[in-house]
Structures are given as structure tokens and as C-alpha cells.
Design an enzyme around this catalytic site. Structure first.
Site, PDB file in Angstrom:
ATOM      1  N   HIS A 114     -13.520   2.975  -2.512  1.00  0.00           N
ATOM      2  CA  HIS A 114     -12.700   4.128  -1.891  1.00  0.00           C
ATOM      3  C   HIS A 114     -11.658   3.940  -0.361  1.00  0.00           C
ATOM      4  O   HIS A 114     -11.443   5.052  -0.027  1.00  0.00           O
ATOM      5  CB  HIS A 114     -13.239   5.077  -1.761  1.00  0.00           C
ATOM      6  CG  HIS A 114     -13.979   5.787  -3.718  1.00  0.00           C
ATOM      7  ND1 HIS A 114     -15.052   5.259  -4.570  1.00  0.00           N
ATOM      8  CD2 HIS A 114     -14.213   6.438  -4.226  1.00  0.00           C
ATOM      9  CE1 HIS A 114     -14.918   5.100  -5.596  1.00  0.00           C
ATOM     10  NE2 HIS A 114     -14.533   6.263  -6.184  1.00  0.00           N
ATOM     11  N   HIS A 117      -1.545   2.473  -5.976  1.00  0.00           N
ATOM     12  CA  HIS A 117      -2.866   3.035  -7.312  1.00  0.00           C
ATOM     13  C   HIS A 117      -3.398   2.095  -6.830  1.00  0.00           C
ATOM     14  O   HIS A 117      -4.165   1.685  -6.272  1.00  0.00           O
ATOM     15  CB  HIS A 117      -1.673   2.058  -8.674  1.00  0.00           C
ATOM     16  CG  HIS A 117      -1.246   0.780  -8.569  1.00  0.00           C
ATOM     17  ND1 HIS A 117      -0.927  -0.152  -7.542  1.00  0.00           N
ATOM     18  CD2 HIS A 117      -2.318  -0.562  -8.814  1.00  0.00           C
ATOM     19  CE1 HIS A 117      -0.831  -1.236  -7.476  1.00  0.00           C
ATOM     20  NE2 HIS A 117      -1.489  -1.517  -8.440  1.00  0.00           N
ATOM     21  N   GLU A 156      -8.977  -7.767 -11.508  1.00  0.00           N
ATOM     22  CA  GLU A 156      -8.490  -6.418 -11.069  1.00  0.00           C
ATOM     23  C   GLU A 156      -8.327  -5.488 -11.992  1.00  0.00           C
ATOM     24  O   GLU A 156      -8.090  -3.820 -11.906  1.00  0.00           O
ATOM     25  CB  GLU A 156      -7.006  -6.885 -10.936  1.00  0.00           C
ATOM     26  CG  GLU A 156      -6.419  -5.691  -9.997  1.00  0.00           C
ATOM     27  CD  GLU A 156      -5.708  -5.929  -9.585  1.00  0.00           C
ATOM     28  OE1 GLU A 156      -4.930  -6.773  -8.728  1.00  0.00           O
ATOM     29  OE2 GLU A 156      -3.509  -6.311 -10.271  1.00  0.00           O
ATOM     30  N   CYS A 202       3.786  -2.171  -9.686  1.00  0.00           N
ATOM     31  CA  CYS A 202       2.496  -2.548  -8.177  1.00  0.00           C
ATOM     32  C   CYS A 202       2.587  -1.854  -7.392  1.00  0.00           C
ATOM     33  O   CYS A 202       2.435  -2.429  -6.119  1.00  0.00           O
ATOM     34  CB  CYS A 202       1.676  -3.068  -8.473  1.00  0.00           C
ATOM     35  SG  CYS A 202       0.675  -3.475 -10.101  1.00  0.00           S
TER      36      CYS A 202
END
EC number: 4.1.2.50
Length: 151
Positions: free
Chosen positions: A76, A30, A137, A26
């Protein structure tokens, strides 16, 4: 007198992030298909002349608040902690027209849900309290915020 009722509205949005200094995958940029459950608590409106009679809060009113404060901002977008070297990457992406969101925390689900609570609470009507948030998530991982843990 009266009954407190909890109502929940669910939202979804796509957001990218990177965890600077993290010791796993992470640390790379991503994204996730987040699902946010927003639960508020209050008493149904008892005034029979009120157009919202019987409602704690109109789901549409709750939707407007959460979309304006959270979904429209985070959907986004790519979120970076502005206090890390990721700021250089963020500036480069922003210069190339990407939707970049700089925050003053590590953009984990845990920290995002705290931020979301702070943004939603002031927008709620005085008689409605934020009860909890659940930010999912992945299919198997989520963070939760509860008002009674944070008094």
C-alpha cells in the site's frame, strides 16, 4: 555431505508506481497486486536436539525477514524514482498523507526484484543462501532473479 534443498515462501502485497519517461500507459500512476516467491537453498538441520531439526530454515523465520524488508515497506505504498520529475508529485502526495516510497531506480519489476535480493540476502543465516526471487506483476507477467546469474 548432505542434500541441498530449496524452499519457497510466497508473499503478496499491493503497490502503486509510475514509470517516468515510459512510452505507454505505465507512465501513469497505477498499481499491481504483486506476488513474490522467495526461494532459499541450504541443508536441513541435522542436529536432532535442535528445535528446527529437519528444516532448512523455519518458514516463520523467512516470513519475518521478507515481511520486514519488503512487504511491510512496499504494501500500500506508491513507488517513485526519486531522480525524476515525479519527485514533485511524490512530495505532494506525501504532504497529503499518502505512503510514498522514493527509490533510486525506475520501479519496474526487474529493478524491484534486484532491490529485494539486496535487502533479503544480508538478513539470511550464514548457512542459507538466496536462490531466487520471482516477482509477479500481473497474471501473465513476472521478473525473476537467480543467484547463479549474479555471481
Amino acid at each position: 555431505m548432505g542434500n541441498n534443498i530449496r524452499i519457497t515462501k510466497q508473499f503478496s502485497f499491493e503497490t502503486g508506481h509510475a514509470l517516468y519517461g515510459y512510452d505507454g500507459k505505465c507512465k501513469n500512476v497505477h498499481g499491481h497486486s504483486y506476488r513474490l516467491d522467495v526461494t532459499v537453498i541450504g541443508r536441513p538441520i541435522s542436529d536432532k536436539n535442535n528445535v528446527k531439526y529437519g528444516m532448512v530454515i523455519d518458514f516463520g523465520d523467512l516470513k519475518k525477514i521478507v515481511e520486514e524488508e519488503i512487504v511491510d515497506v512496499f504494501d500500500h505504498a506508491t513507488v517513485f524514482n526519486k531522480n525524476t520529475p515525479h519527485i514533485e508529485l511524490a512530495k505532494e502526495l506525501d504532504a497529503r498523507g499518502h505512503n510514498i516510497l522514493l527509490v533510486d531506480y525506475q520501479p519496474t519489476s526487474e529493478m524491484m526484484v534486484i532491490d529485494f535480493a539486496q535487502k533479503i540476502k544480508p538478513r539470511l543465516p550464514a548457512n542459507i543462501k538466496l536462490h531466487s526471487l520471482k516477482l509477479q506483476e500481473t497474471a501473465t507477467s513476472f521478473a525473476e532473479w537467480f543467484a547463479y546469474d549474479n555471481n
